[in-house]
Motif scaffolding. Structure first.
Motif, PDB file in Angstrom:
ATOM      1  N   ASN A   5       0.838  -1.198   0.000  1.00 39.56           N
ATOM      2  CA  ASN A   5       0.000   0.000   0.000  1.00 39.56           C
ATOM      3  C   ASN A   5       0.873   1.248   0.000  1.00 39.56           C
ATOM      4  O   ASN A   5       1.777   1.382   0.817  1.00 39.56           O
ATOM      5  N   ILE A   6       0.546   2.122  -0.947  1.00 39.76           N
ATOM      6  CA  ILE A   6       1.284   3.381  -1.050  1.00 39.76           C
ATOM      7  C   ILE A   6       0.316   4.522  -0.772  1.00 39.76           C
ATOM      8  O   ILE A   6      -0.731   4.623  -1.421  1.00 39.76           O
ATOM      9  N   ALA A   7       0.640   5.343   0.206  1.00 38.26           N
ATOM     10  CA  ALA A   7      -0.204   6.487   0.563  1.00 38.26           C
ATOM     11  C   ALA A   7       0.399   7.747  -0.041  1.00 38.26           C
ATOM     12  O   ALA A   7       1.593   7.995   0.112  1.00 38.26           O
ATOM     13  N   ILE A   8      -0.443   8.509  -0.729  1.00 36.07           N
ATOM     14  CA  ILE A   8       0.035   9.792  -1.269  1.00 36.07           C
ATOM     15  C   ILE A   8      -0.877  10.897  -0.740  1.00 36.07           C
ATOM     16  O   ILE A   8      -2.078  10.923  -1.038  1.00 36.07           O
ATOM     17  N   ASP A   9      -0.325  11.757   0.070  1.00 33.45           N
ATOM     18  CA  ASP A   9      -1.091  12.882   0.600  1.00 33.45           C
ATOM     19  C   ASP A   9      -0.479  14.179   0.111  1.00 33.45           C
ATOM     20  O   ASP A   9       0.671  14.211  -0.322  1.00 33.45           O
ATOM     21  N   GLY A  10      -1.265  15.245   0.234  1.00 36.54           N
ATOM     22  CA  GLY A  10      -0.747  16.556  -0.152  1.00 36.54           C
ATOM     23  C   GLY A  10      -1.887  17.506  -0.419  1.00 36.54           C
ATOM     24  O   GLY A  10      -3.055  17.098  -0.430  1.00 36.54           O
ATOM     25  N   ASP A 127      -4.731   8.110  -2.765  1.00 39.51           N
ATOM     26  CA  ASP A 127      -4.372   9.510  -2.538  1.00 39.51           C
ATOM     27  C   ASP A 127      -5.450  10.250  -1.779  1.00 39.51           C
ATOM     28  O   ASP A 127      -6.626   9.908  -1.850  1.00 39.51           O
ATOM     29  N   GLY A 128      -4.996  11.223  -0.985  1.00 37.87           N
ATOM     30  CA  GLY A 128      -5.930  11.989  -0.160  1.00 37.87           C
ATOM     31  C   GLY A 128      -5.208  13.011   0.680  1.00 37.87           C
ATOM     32  O   GLY A 128      -4.248  13.645   0.222  1.00 37.87           O
ATOM     33  N   ARG A 129      -5.688  13.195   1.921  1.00 37.48           N
ATOM     34  CA  ARG A 129      -5.072  14.167   2.826  1.00 37.48           C
ATOM     35  C   ARG A 129      -4.574  13.514   4.110  1.00 37.48           C
ATOM     36  O   ARG A 129      -3.683  14.010   4.764  1.00 37.48           O
ATOM     37  N   ILE A 143       4.106   9.107   0.672  1.00 34.00           N
ATOM     38  CA  ILE A 143       4.626  10.243  -0.088  1.00 34.00           C
ATOM     39  C   ILE A 143       3.811  11.475   0.295  1.00 34.00           C
ATOM     40  O   ILE A 143       2.578  11.406   0.414  1.00 34.00           O
ATOM     41  N   TYR A 144       4.491  12.591   0.461  1.00 32.27           N
ATOM     42  CA  TYR A 144       3.796  13.872   0.622  1.00 32.27           C
ATOM     43  C   TYR A 144       4.109  14.669  -0.638  1.00 32.27           C
ATOM     44  O   TYR A 144       5.235  15.121  -0.849  1.00 32.27           O
ATOM     45  N   ASP A 196       6.918   9.776   8.667  1.00 34.31           N
ATOM     46  CA  ASP A 196       7.720   8.881   7.836  1.00 34.31           C
ATOM     47  C   ASP A 196       7.420   9.038   6.341  1.00 34.31           C
ATOM     48  O   ASP A 196       7.712   8.146   5.552  1.00 34.31           O
ATOM     49  N   ALA A 197       6.845  10.186   5.957  1.00 32.07           N
ATOM     50  CA  ALA A 197       6.564  10.404   4.528  1.00 32.07           C
ATOM     51  C   ALA A 197       7.768  11.059   3.845  1.00 32.07           C
ATOM     52  O   ALA A 197       8.511  11.818   4.464  1.00 32.07           O
ATOM     53  N   ILE A 198       7.913  10.739   2.570  1.00 31.90           N
ATOM     54  CA  ILE A 198       8.965  11.373   1.769  1.00 31.90           C
ATOM     55  C   ILE A 198       8.311  12.506   0.983  1.00 31.90           C
ATOM     56  O   ILE A 198       7.259  12.308   0.361  1.00 31.90           O
ATOM     57  N   VAL A 199       8.928  13.675   0.992  1.00 31.99           N
ATOM     58  CA  VAL A 199       8.354  14.812   0.274  1.00 31.99           C
ATOM     59  C   VAL A 199       8.761  14.762  -1.198  1.00 31.99           C
ATOM     60  O   VAL A 199       9.939  14.585  -1.509  1.00 31.99           O
ATOM     61  N   VAL A 200       7.761  14.890  -2.067  1.00 29.96           N
ATOM     62  CA  VAL A 200       8.033  15.036  -3.500  1.00 29.96           C
ATOM     63  C   VAL A 200       7.453  16.391  -3.893  1.00 29.96           C
ATOM     64  O   VAL A 200       6.244  16.608  -3.810  1.00 29.96           O
ATOM     65  N   ASP A 201       8.333  17.320  -4.272  1.00 30.13           N
ATOM     66  CA  ASP A 201       7.907  18.685  -4.579  1.00 30.13           C
ATOM     67  C   ASP A 201       7.981  18.888  -6.091  1.00 30.13           C
ATOM     68  O   ASP A 201       9.056  18.790  -6.681  1.00 30.13           O
ATOM     69  N   THR A 202       6.815  19.174  -6.688  1.00 28.03           N
ATOM     70  CA  THR A 202       6.773  19.301  -8.151  1.00 28.03           C
ATOM     71  C   THR A 202       6.722  20.765  -8.616  1.00 28.03           C
ATOM     72  O   THR A 202       6.351  21.039  -9.756  1.00 28.03           O
ATOM     73  N   SER A 203       7.104  21.694  -7.734  1.00 30.13           N
ATOM     74  CA  SER A 203       7.124  23.110  -8.143  1.00 30.13           C
ATOM     75  C   SER A 203       8.083  23.282  -9.311  1.00 30.13           C
ATOM     76  O   SER A 203       9.212  22.770  -9.272  1.00 30.13           O
ATOM     77  N   GLY A 204       7.608  24.005 -10.323  1.00 29.29           N
ATOM     78  CA  GLY A 204       8.495  24.368 -11.431  1.00 29.29           C
ATOM     79  C   GLY A 204       8.819  23.249 -12.397  1.00 29.29           C
ATOM     80  O   GLY A 204       9.608  23.439 -13.321  1.00 29.29           O
ATOM     81  N   ILE A 205       8.246  22.073 -12.207  1.00 36.99           N
ATOM     82  CA  ILE A 205       8.510  21.019 -13.198  1.00 36.99           C
ATOM     83  C   ILE A 205       7.185  20.545 -13.804  1.00 36.99           C
ATOM     84  O   ILE A 205       6.130  20.644 -13.182  1.00 36.99           O
ATOM     85  N   GLY A 206       7.262  20.042 -15.006  1.00 37.37           N
ATOM     86  CA  GLY A 206       6.055  19.644 -15.735  1.00 37.37           C
ATOM     87  C   GLY A 206       5.604  18.242 -15.353  1.00 37.37           C
ATOM     88  O   GLY A 206       6.205  17.581 -14.500  1.00 37.37           O
TER      89      GLY A 206
END
Ligand code: DC
Length: 226
Positions: A5-10, A127-129, A143-144, A196-206
């Motif tokens: 199970n992979i959780a993606i929040d943000g 995915d959610g919050r 993942i955050y 224990d989440a890893i941050v993935v920041d997509t600012s400025g990328i497509g």
């Protein structure tokens, strides 16, 4: 084989749905968009003419609401009392209602069972919050996924315009800010990064680069979970 199970929040508009859906397809996992479930309840409340902040009335109508998800050609469809509402939940008005109803503890409890049972049944990217913090605290990978407010507003603006909806950038930005505030400051299950989440920041990328970044992050974690 063990389910993974992979959780993606943000926050809103970070690209969670698009990126999570693609990654799930690549991995052969089930994609679960929990925001769609809150949107379905928001839509019901809106159609009933109930004010979004009338908590007692929202709680009172929960017994009338059944939310389900199904899959057509691998794409998630969301059903509100048996009606496929996958298209109707994607408006700014429903976004506001979803944000308001998601602050009601009884609404969250109403959806928790469905979310957990989906994860118990198959390998999912959900995915959610509050997936990594509340729904699946033991998720194998958390993942955050985030991006700057302006980037998120611009993406949402372009997406809505492409769908033919008349919107202006400033009001989309304002809407994003308001929803961030609501999602982060509610008493129950507020949006926050799990420890224990890893941050993935997509600012400025497509999109392509974001998809690659997410996939690489998940692949990098896999040796530790299987
Ligand atoms: O991800 P989205 O924009 O479709 O979500 C709609 C609303 O639902 C959003 O304001 C936050 C809320 N939500 C939530 O509280 N918890 C989740 N797990 C998913 C969404």
């Amino acid at each position: 084989m063990k389910h993974i199970n992979i959780a993606i929040d943000g926050p809103s508009g970070a690209g969670k749905s698009t990126l999570a859906r693609r990654t799930a397809q690549e991995l052969g996992y089930i994609y679960v968009d929990t925001g769609a479930m809150y949107r379905a309840i928001g839509l019901y409340v809106l159609r009933r003419g109930i004010a979004a902040d009338d908590k007692a009335a929202v709680v009172a109508c929960l017994p009338e609401i059944t939310v389900d998800i199904g899959y057509q050609d691998g794409v998630q469809r969301i059903f509100l009392n048996g009606e496929d509402v996958s298209g109707s939940i994607r408006t700014e008005e429903v976004s506001q209602y979803a944000s308001a109803v998601s602050a009601v503890p009884e609404v969250r409890a109403h959806l928790m069972g469905l979310q957990r049972s989906l994860a118990a049944r198959s390998s999912v990217i959900m995915d959610g919050r509050d997936i990594g913090t509340v729904i699946l605290p033991d998720a194998d990978i958390k993942i955050y996924l985030t991006a700057s407010e302006e980037d998120r507003a611009m993406r949402r603006f372009l997406e809505l315009r492409e769908k033919g909806q008349e919107v202006d950038y400033d009001s989309v930005l304002e809407n994003i800010r308001q929803r961030d505030w609501n999602d982060m400051h509610r008493d129950v299950a507020p949006l926050r990064q799990a420890e224990d989440a890893i941050v993935v920041d997509t600012s400025g990328i497509g999109l392509e680069e974001s998809a690659r970044l997410l996939r690489d992050t998940i692949e990098g974690m896999m040796p530790y979970v299987v």
